[in-house]
Structures are given as structure tokens and as C-alpha cells.
Scaffold this active site. Structure first.
Site, mmCIF file in Angstrom:
data_model
loop_
_atom_site.group_PDB
_atom_site.id
_atom_site.type_symbol
_atom_site.label_atom_id
_atom_site.label_comp_id
_atom_site.label_asym_id
_atom_site.label_seq_id
_atom_site.Cartn_x
_atom_site.Cartn_y
_atom_site.Cartn_z
ATOM 1 C CG ASN A 203 36.519 37.296 62.942
ATOM 2 O OD1 ASN A 203 35.302 37.425 63.068
ATOM 3 N ND2 ASN A 203 37.356 38.280 63.149
ATOM 4 C CB CYS A 208 38.363 39.147 66.438
ATOM 5 S SG CYS A 208 38.094 40.894 66.277
ATOM 6 C CG HIS A 455 41.926 42.415 64.992
ATOM 7 N ND1 HIS A 455 40.935 41.561 64.576
ATOM 8 C CD2 HIS A 455 43.046 41.654 65.141
ATOM 9 C CE1 HIS A 455 41.440 40.340 64.464
ATOM 10 N NE2 HIS A 455 42.712 40.370 64.809
ATOM 11 C CG ASP A 472 45.253 37.913 65.384
ATOM 12 O OD1 ASP A 472 46.090 38.679 64.876
ATOM 13 O OD2 ASP A 472 44.026 38.095 65.261
#
Length: 1115
Positions: A203, A208, A455, A472
């Protein structure tokens, strides 16, 4: 810390920026995830649904408008083991808004390179109507450069200081902060490639949302293959060529062992500054990227790939009802936007998509040749694409609130989506019905957070197998279907908030916003094989070279650490540790002799050093490697070979330990002859097994290490019994039972060994542990707590010493008990009752410990509310050994069926307030409370009637009807006041009115007048035509105020916080409305005078100051 206050950034009035309060270079002012929509107050309370530590902190600021400071810090509070505080700028941080931030309280003293990640919500409580409280949520990676983060324009100062808005009441402001800390410790040790076979994307600070999309596209192999086949040359630069940057990124995702950076790709997009990141949401990025690729693919072998994969067509039609006229228009789509609001699932959204609209009345359709006509208007699908991308409309414009809001409603989506359902209701007449539009879910893109920021991550099943993965950013984890589907539906979830006794529902802030489905009939074509042959030679060479350079640097870094730690365990260590420090396995490697040896040192040189140190000739030493087994035990595995002993210790460590660890762990075998002098180790064949032996004594409850033996795999346990008896010091013919210690996590596994079987048949191998004991006679078994090895090991594994503290003195240990983790709720309270000498264990109430705040949890454990002791000791992912207890006056099950209310009784004639605790069944009414109270209080006369009032911030908000159920009454934040109903109120004339009378003072701040109520509010009967002078006389008598003091008082009629001063001759009744209206407490007769009486703590409500009666607490 020094505060630097930048000039306000020009932006639309309704747009909110999330920024640290200090100044930053313009191109880097906001490194966090932001949904690029206008933001204002979002009053949805977003509570975390995951395990990380969270906490709510309330900050009450008195005399707020008198604050003469530019900035103000709250007290420090701890969440997740970290110190936090709230920072506000009461007059705004160079803006005409209240500015509010979350700040790392100890940032100045933290070590270099620190960082911590938190999701948080800052809120301003509306003290009149909680539903109008303003809350804004976001998240941030805090570090030395950005140690505070939040909202420069939290709320307009004009709203804040407007008394009618309810944010500033009695010049008191209440701020709430909810902080959820996510620990990132695992990120340094977790290996995504090793655990899942996939790697993540780094990131860049605000990417993200892009990472989740890129992972989704990468895991559509047909798309990846097409990207690889786009023509690029070795002279292209990835930072200037989108195709090459994407090829490079995909290649690294496919072949790299570590997470991949996206900087080259974002540079190829022309995103050189942070601001450019702000211009894209996921849907926009998806469209822009696909359009760019579509354009770059023109004239190449992969031309048309984007259309083939993602393009579908629908038909917009308008059809007249009364004449033969139909207008149609074919349109293509790459994704579909589906409504979430008002739809329970994807099918409901499709139903809404094809809903027929009637054009009639004023809205008739103008048809060529036919004029205005009644008509039907709608959309039907001509064809769906092989890869169907559904954008869920989670973000919508709220016209009522004039802002963007996030829709967190529950919205379901199926694993299989049938778009041919109900006889093809979504399809147009010209659709090809031979194509079966049955889709299977490939990926779920999730947004976690609110409209102010959040997020993004994705759940993907790359091969459409049952295994889901969560992508993630840098971290990829295996997940189950429930996590990928049900937990992303959104909606509400019930939780215990920890600050009051009743659980409440909160909106889940993590939910799906984009779905990707793949058509069943096309999946074999789309989920195709992609290998090195699909990648251009120049690209492979370029990337391999990059990889080699990276490996070379890594190697250089590794060579900077020239030493290996070698830990050598010996028999002596096993004797010292087993039965004292450890019971399972063989040794704690942190407590054995360790050597620091240069990696280049030949192992034989090290061997001589050991021989010299322990005084045993080198030829008598044999070293074994340890191995971690699949069942998580750690045992000697095999001796080093002569060839291995010629290698360097560095090479040996790499052989023994695949994990990146600088340690080499060895077991040193030294054999002793009959004279107890060392001898050469026996030759070891494949048939020889090295076993370790522990002896258990059930009488003493002792386990100890007694030695090791080589046995033949074809031999039987019965053949070594005399040798074991000799090791134990028993008679040669003593009968003994043998058990194999197999594993101890998560449960103990220790099984009897059949002495008649061979060791091979018993599946014994090098490094295995055999425990033995004398058999326990049946007659003795009863008095022994743990008669055999398995029961003893179970006890050791589950035993737990718990430190009990009285809830009244939560800082001091009262007593400790050795319990079992498997103990039930009843077992635990029984042992506590026994310790306290209490006959009835049901009168014990336990409360768990919060590991982060080091305090008791706000909610006690309900009667039999947990199954085992372990459940009582776990707080998120941490385990504690502390419990709090109280001794109740009635059994807990009985108490749980009761509602407890604290009621302050105001005596009619005596100058006192008595607080009574009323306990009644939950289904009781206010009438029952009053009847109970009558038995406890002294009334002015036997027939006196009582009433129950709700008093909050010195105003009477409610007189409770006698029929109201008490279950929903909350006495935690406002006072319940009981008083006698005065005779004058019982005998009201037709034109008499009961009005509210409150004490107040005035304060001027920010050129605005502030009304602050204080003291005890009351009701007063006024008669028609009665002047203020007459009413004043009655008020003075009622409150017993001296003439001198009373002469300074002013009287005013107040409506919504605005005073209208009255003269003695004014008729008061004319000011008050003739009928009761909701909000009657906002129209009152105000008594203006100074609040000079001494402030007193008042157990039921901290907001009461003056004109109170003396307090006595009887319960």
C-alpha cells in the site's frame, strides 16, 4: 508538541478534509484512505466487529466557552496497550469549525521508527437528543511524522455554540472517542506465499482500493494472459507504459515470494502526486484502466479482450399502451450499478433494475406521429458478459441531509447467481436463450469504514474452488466462505458496548461494494492456465534480472550477520527441566548452553570447542538435529552425518532450519559405559530408534526424566522393562505401564503402549517420548487425584492459577486458586464460595478482566453465561489470569430477573434527598416502583401521591406514567426523581396551568449568549391573570430564599434557550402555550441568579449542584 497551523485550504463548504493538525508539504498532506465524496456528520455508530482491542473514551469539558486556549488535550486513555488522547481546537484550527484529532499521547518518547494503526470514531454528543450526536470515523497509520489525525472542520462553530442545538449545555461539551487498534506484529513474520501460495500488494499510503481491484483482475487468468500478450519492447520503461507496468506487476504477483510494489504502475497512470490518488474511486479506476487497456490492445493479437470478458448489452425501451409504437435503444455496459437501499439481495436489485415505469398523466410519452401517449418504460438485458462486475451502490447522496452517506444496510448475494430465473424475466425478446446465464461468485470487494474514509480489501477464490482468500494489501490469508459472504452482507450486529448494562445493535461498517461473477459455461476458458510461455522473453529476462539483483542485495544483507547461535541441549538439561520448568516435550531451548559461532567455522572445529568445554573427548560426542513435527512438538530427529559435520555451521543452520532464524538447535548424545565413563556412540542403523523416558509417580504427582535408550524397531516394549525398572530404581520384575506422549496442543494426546507389539507396530520413531509408571491398584485409585500419566498430563495442560480480586478493590489480589481451564461456570463459583466460606455459590458474581485497560470489564459475567473458565479469561486474543468477584445479597439468577433503579426521593417538607435502590422484576411498572418506594420513605401524610420524574441537566424531561414498564428506563445518565404530588396540582382550576421552573445563569462567549441551567428544577401551578409579583412571592416561600438574596433574582420566560425578561406586572400565564407540546421542557419560567452554592458530589447524577437538599444514602 509544537503545533503548526496551516492556512485553511480552499474547498467547498460541505466538504470535509481528513488531515493531521500540523502543516505538511502540499503534495503529501493526507496520506490515508478517503472516499472521494463530500463529507459531513455521519451519525451511524460504527463499532468494530473483529477481535482487536477497542475502547470508548468520554471527555467532559466544563466551562467550555470560557476556554481561553488555542488547543486543548484530553486526559490520556489506553487502548491496545497504547496511550492516546483527543486534541481539540475550541475556536478552530484556522477555520470557523471545531477541529478535533486523535493524538498519540507519548509520541515524543517512542523509539525511532514506531508506528501503529487505528480505526477510530470521534463524536460530539448532543445532550438533548442523542440521535443528533455528530460522529465521524476514519483510520490512520500513526507515526512520528503524523502522530495525530482527524478532522480540521469537524463542526461549524455557529452550530456548536447555538444553545438550541444541544451540543453545548450548561457550557459543558461531551466528546466521545472510540478507538480500535489493529496490531501489525504478525505482518513482520507472516509469510503470505508460504501460507497461501499468493502474495499481496504494498500500500503506497492510499492505494488499498486499487490493490483490491488489481488482485481481482490478476486472478481472472484470461485477463492476465491477455495482458501478458500485449506487445511491449525491451526499450519501454514500466513507469511510462501501462501495458509493461501491468505485465511487470502481474509477473511479480505470479512468481515473487514477497509482496509487490505498485509505484511503477501508478507512475504509468501519470499519478505523480498524492492528489491524483484522490480523484479515483474503485469503479472509476476500473473503468479508466479497462478503457486504457482496451485502447492499447487495438491492433494487437489481444484486441477485443476487454469487450469479450466484461461487456454486456441491455435494451432501453418505451412501449405505448394504446397505440402500436415502441422505441428501443441498445446500450453496452462493462459493469452494472445495483441499488442497495431498499433491496434485500442481488435478485431484488435486478428486479428493481428491470422494473417497468408507467408514463401517464402529466408524464405521458411523446410518440412520433401519435402525440402524447400512455406508455411503459424499462430496461431488459440482451446479453450478459462472461465476467459480470456488479457495483453495489453503497454510497448515495442524501437529499434530506445534503451530503453523501454510506448505506450499511444488510444486502445478501448468492454464491450462485441465476439470471435466467423465472423464465428469463430479465432478458429481452431478442436475447439468445440458448446461453445459460448461471454465474458463480469469484470475488467480493469490501469497504470497511464510513463515508469519511476507510479501508478496502478483497475476498477472492482464484480457481473457483471452495477455498477463499483475503487479499488485504501485503497480507494474504485463507478464509472460509462465511467470512467472504455472510460477514460482508452488512446490516446490524448486536454487541455489548461495555459502558452500560444492555447490549445494543450497531451497524457493521465492513460490507461488500463490488462483486465479480463468472459464468459457469465460460469458467474453463476464463480460469485458464497461465505459465512462463505466455510471458515475452524480454520481460522474463528483465524481471529475472531484477529478481537476481534483489536476491544479491538480500544475500549481502544476510552476510552482514556473520554469526550463528548454536544451542546445545544435553541429558543434564532434560533432568533439570522436566517436571519443574516443563512437562511436555524435552527441553526449553532458551535455558540451555548457547554458543555464538562464526558462520564460516567448520562444524568439526565447533565440535572440538564443545569437547574441550565439557571435558569429553570429541570422538565420544554425537550431535542430533531437532525437528518441529506437524503436531507442533519439537524432538531430536536424526544424528548429523559425517559429511554434514565437515560443513560450516552456517550451512548446517540452513539445512536444519528452513525458517529465517539465526539459531541452530542440537541435542548432544554422550553414551556412558558400565564404569560411567564416556564411550563411543553405538553405530545407528535404520532399525535403531532413540527413545526418551519420563517416570511418573501418582502418589507424589511427580514427573521426571530418567534417561534414553536405543531400541530395535522390531523389538517389543516387554523386552526393555527390566532396563526401565533399573532406570527408575525399581525391582527388575516390577510391573509397569507404558504410555506414548504424542502431543499437547491444542489437547493432550497420551496413549497406552501395548507391550506385546513391536516398537514399529506402535509407530515409535527417533525422538519419541515414553512415559511409564507403576500401575495404580484399583483400591488406591480413589484417593489419587491423577492415577495415571494421561490424567496427570491433562491436569498440567489445563491447570490455571487464577488471581481473584474483590470488585470493590480491583487493584489488589485477594486470593489465588489453582483451577482447571476446563472447569465449568458452576465449578469456578463453587471453589470461590468455598474459599470465602459461603454456603450459596449462586450469590457469587464474577467479572472478567480487560487486559488493555487493566480494569474490570464494565459488564459482569451472567449466571452460567460462559461455559468454561477459559472463556472467562480470554479478552480478544489475550489471556489473563485475573477475575473479580462480588458477594450478592440474593442469588445471581434471581438478580438477573430484576431491574435495579436508583431513585432520589425528595421529601415534601424536610430539607433532604434520600437515594433508594429499588429492585423489582423486569416486567414491573412505574406504579410498582412507587408502591415499593412508599414502604421505604417517610411521607408528609398517609394519603400522599408519589410521581416519578426524569431529570437531566437540571431540566424535567418526563413524568413517567404509572403503567410504563421499568425494563427500558435507564438511570445511568439521568436522575430518576420521586416526589409527592402537591395538593395544588391535584386541584387544578379550568384555567390553571402547570409550568416548568428552572434556575439559570447567563454567559457570553463568541459574541453569543449562553444559557446554563443549574440546580433543582420543579413544577409550579400558575393561575390565569396571575402577575409575576404574585408568582415571585410563592417561589420565594417555596425555595425559602432570604429577601436580600431574592431581590437580586431576575425572572424570564425562556423558549428554546432565549430569555424574555418579565416585569412584576406581567401576566405570566399569557406567555405559556395553552396545550402541552413535545419539548415542553424548552418553555419555562427561568430564575436567573448566580450559581454560588458549594458544589456537592451526588451519587445518582454528577450534574446537580445547587438548590439541592442534603443527601443521605440508605442502601
Amino acid at each position: 508538541m509544537t503545533v503548526m497551523t496551516p492556512a485553511p485550504i480552499d474547498q467547498p463548504e460541505d466538504e470535509e478534509m481528513l488531515v493531521p493538525h500540523s502543516d505538511l508539504p502540499e503534495n503529501n498532506h493526507q496520506p490515508m484512505e478517503v472516499v472521494a465524496q463530500p463529507e459531513t456528520a455521519n451519525n451511524v455508530e460504527n463499532q468494530p466487529v473483529e477481535d482487536p482491542p477497542s475502547s470508548r473514551f468520554t471527555w467532559r469539558i466544563d466551562n467550555f466557552s470560557r476556554m481561553n486556549t488555542k488547543k486543548l488535550y484530553s486526559d490520556i486513555f489506553v487502548v491496545g496497550g497504547y496511550k492516546w488522547r483527543v486534541l481539540i481546537f475550541p475556536k478552530g484550527n484556522n477555520v470557523d469549525h471545531l477541529s478535533m484529532y486523535l493524538d498519540v499521547a507519548d509520541s515524543a518518547s517512542l523509539p525511532y521508527g514506531w508506528s501503529r494503526y487505528a480505526q477510530f470514531c470521534l463524536g460530539l454528543v448532543n445532550q438533548i437528543h442523542n440521535k443528533y450526536s455528530v460522529r465521524k470515523d476514519t483510520q490512520h497509520q500513526f507515526n512520528a511524522r503524523e502522530s495525530d489525525w482527524g478532522f480540521t472542520s469537524f463542526m461549524p462553530l455557529s452550530d456548536l455554540y447555538d444553545p438550541s442545538r444541544g451540543y453545548l449545555v450548561n457550557d459543558t461539551l461531551i466528546i466521545e472517542a472510540e478507538v480500535l487498534v489493529r496490531r501489525v506484529v504478525d505482518y513482520w513474520t507472516y509469510d503470505s506465499k508460504k501460507e497461501t501460495g499468493y502474495v499481496g500488494l504494498k500500500n503506497q499510503g492510499a492505494t488499498c482500493y486499487m490493490n483490491s481491484l488489481l488482485q481481482t483482475l490478476y486472478h481472472i487468468p484470461y485477463f492476465r494472459k491477455a495482458v501478458y500478450h500485449m506487445p511491449t519492447t525491451e526499450n519501454d520503461l514500466p513507469s511510462q507504459s501501462i501495458p509493461l507496468a501491468l505485465q511487470s506487476l502481474f509477473y511479480k504477483l505470479q512468481y515473487s515470494d514477497n509482496s509487490v510494489a505498485t509505484k511503477e504502475l501508478t507512475k504509468s497512470f501519470g499519478w505523480d502526486t498524492y492528489d491524483s490518488f484522490m480523484q479515483h474511486d474503485v469503479q472509476e479506476l476500473n473503468r479508466v484502466l479497462c478503457e486504457k487497456l482496451e485502447d492499447k490492445m487495438k491492433g494487437t493479437v489481444v484486441e477485443g479482450t476487454i469487450q469479450k470478458l466484461f461487456e454486456g448489452h441491455h435494451m432501453n425501451y418505451i412501449e405505448c399502451i394504446n397505440v402500436d409504437y415502441k422505441s428501443t435503444r441498445k446500450e453496452s455496459f462493462y459493469d452494472l450499478q445495483l441499488d442497495v437501499k431498499g433491496c434485500r439481495d442481488v435478485y431484488a436489485s435486478f428486479d428493481k433494475y428491470v422494473e417497468v415505469e408507467r408514463l401517464e398523466g402529466d408524464n405521458k410519452y411523446h410518440a412520433e406521429q401519435y402525440g402524447l401517449q400512455d406508455a411503459k418504460k424499462g430496461v431488459l438485458f440482451i446479453d450478459f458478459p462472461p465476467v459480470l462486475q456488479l457495483q453495489l451502490k453503497r454510497f448515495e447522496y442524501d437529499f434530506m441531509r445534503d451530503t453523501m452517506v454510506k448505506i450499511n444496510d444488510r444486502y445478501e448475494f448468492p454464491l450462485q447467481l441465476d439470471l435466467d430465473r423465472e423464465n428469463g424475466k430479465y432478458l429481452s425478446p431478442e436475447a439468445d436463450r440458448s446461453v445459460r446465464n448461471l454465474y458463480t461468485l469469484h470475488s467480493v470487494l469490501v469497504h470497511s469504514g464510513g463515508v469519511h474514509g476507510g479501508h478496502y480489501y478483497a475476498f477472492i477464490r482464484p480457481t473457483l474452488s471452495d477455498q477463499w482468500y483475503k487479499f488485504d494489501d501485503e497480507r494474504v490469508t485463507k478464509e472460509d466462505i462465511k467470512r467472504a459472504l455472510e460477514e460482508q452482507y452488512g446490516g446490524e450486529e448486536e454487541t455489548n458496548p461495555g459502558f452500560n448494562n444492555t447490549p445494543f445493535k450497531f451497524t457493521k461498517y465492513s460490507n461488500a461494494y463490488m462483486l465479480v461473477y463468472i459464468r459457469e459455461s465460460d469458467k474453463d476458458k476464463i480460469i485458464c492456465n497461465v505459465d512462463e510461455q505466455d510471458i515475452a522473453e524480454h520481460l522474463r529476462e528483465r524481471l529475472k534480472k531484477e529478481q537476481e539483483e534483489k536476491e544479491h542485495k538480500k544475500k549481502e544483507k544476510a552476510e552482514a550477520h556473520l554469526y550463528t547461535i548454536i544451542k546445545v541441549a544435553r541429558d543434564e538439561n532434560l533432568v533439570e527441566q522436566i517436571g519443574k520448568d516443563i512437562y511436555f516435550d524435552l527441553v526449553d531451548h532458551d535455558k540451555v548452553r548457547s554458543f555464538r559461532i562464526q558462520k564460516q567455522t567448520p562444524f568439526n572445529v565447533f565440535k572440538e570447542e564443545v569437547a574441550k568445554e565439557i571435558g569429553i573427548p570429541v570422538q565420544f560426542l554425537r550431535f542430533w538435529l531437532w525437528a518441529k513435527r506437524q503436531n507442533h512438538t519439537y524432538r531430536p530427529n536424526r544424528p548429523l552425518t559425517p559429511v554434514e559435520e565437515t560443513q560450516s555451521v552456517g550451512q548446517l543452520r540452513e539445512v536444519s532450519n528452513k525458517v529465517h532464524n539465526a539459531e541452530l538447535k542440537l541435542f548432544l548424545e554422550v553414551e556412558l559405559g558400565l564404569d560411567l565413563h564416556p564411550i563411543a556412540p553405538p553405530d545407528k542403523t535404520k532399525d535403531d530408534i532413540l527413545l526418551f523416558f519420563k517416570l511418573y509417580d501418582p502418589e507424589k504427582e511427580e514427573l521426571r526424566y530418567v534417561g534414553r535408550l536405543f531400541v530395535k524397531s522390531t523389538g517389543k516394549a516387554a523386552e526393555i522393562l527390566s532396563k526401565l525398572n533399573e532406570m527408575a530404581g525399581y525391582a527388575p520384575e516390577e510391573e509397569i505401564d507404558l504410555y506414548e506422549e504424542i502431543k499437547f496442543e491444542p489437547n493432550v494426546m497420551c496413549e497406552p503402549i501395548d507391550k506385546k507389539f513391536t516398537f514399529r507396530a506402535c509407530q515409535l520413531e527417533d525422538g519419541d517420548i515414553v512415559c511409564f509408571q507403576k500401575p495404580t491398584p484399583v483400591e488406591n485409585g480413589e484417593h489419587l487425584r491423577y492415577p495415571d500419566v494421561p490424567s496427570f498430563l491433562d491436569y498440567v495442560h489445563n491447570r490455571q492459577v487464577v488471581h481473584f480480586r474483590s470488585l470493590e478493590k480491583p487493584k489488589e489480589d485477594d486470593f489465588s486458586l489453582e483451577l482447571s481451564k476446563l472447569h465449568t461456570y458452576d465449578d469456578v463459583v463453587e471453589r470461590v464460595a468455598q474459599q470465602l466460606g459461603l454456603d450459596d455459590p449462586s450469590k457469587i458474581r464474577l467479572t472478567s478482566h480487560n487486559c488493555y485497560s487493566q480494569q474490570p470489564k464494565p459488564q459482569p459475567i451472567k449466571y452460567r453465561g460462559v461455559e468454561r473458565l477459559t472463556d472467562m479469561l480470554v479478552h480478544y486474543n489475550q489471556t489473563t489470569d485475573i477475575l473479580y468477584y462480588e458477594v450478592l445479597d440474593i442469588p445471581l439468577p434471581e438478580l438477573q430477573g430484576l431491574k435495579t433503579l436508583k431513585v432520589a426521593f425528595h421529601h415534601a417538607t424536610k430539607e433532604e434527598v434520600v437515594i433508594h435502590t429499588i429492585r423489582l422484576p423486569k416486567q414491573s411498572t412505574v406504579g410498582d416502583v412507587i408502591n415499593d418506594l412508599k414502604t421505604k420513605v417517610e411521607l408528609s401524610h398517609p394519603d400522599a401521591e408519589l410521581r416519578l420524574l426524569e431529570v437531566f441537566y437540571h431540566k424535567i424531561y418526563k413524568v413517567f406514567p404509572h403503567s410504563e414498564k421499568i425494563e427500558n428506563i435507564n438511570d445511568q445518565y439521568w436522575t430518576l426523581r420521586a416526589e409527592e404530588v402537591p395538593d395544588e396540582e391535584k386541584n387544578l382550576g379550568p384555567n390553571d396551568r402547570v409550568i416548568h421552573v428552572y434556575h439559570f445563569t447567563k454567559d457570553t462567549a463568541q459574541n453569543q449568549m449562553q444559557i446554563q441551567n443549574f440546580g433543582e428544577p420543579f413544577f409550579l401551578v400558575i393561575h390565569e391573570g396571575e402577575t409575576l409579583a404574585e408568582i415571585k412571592a410563592r417561589v420565594q416561600k417555596k425555595l425559602q430564599v432570604a429577601d436580600e438574596e431574592f431581590a437580586k433574582w431576575k425572572f424570564a420566560f425562556l423558549s428554546l434557550g432565549r430569555p424574555e425578561y418579565l416585569q412584576d406586572s406581567d401576566i405570566v400565564s399569557s406567555r405559556f402555550q395553552r396545550r402541552d407540546v413535545y419539548g415542553a421542557w424548552e418553555q419555562y419560567l427561568g430564575l436567573e441568579h448566580s450559581d454560588s452554592a458549594p458544589k456537592r458530589a451526588y451519587a445518582a447524577n454528577q450534574n446537580r449542584h445547587t438548590f439541592e437538599k442534603p443527601v443521605k444514602i440508605y442502601n
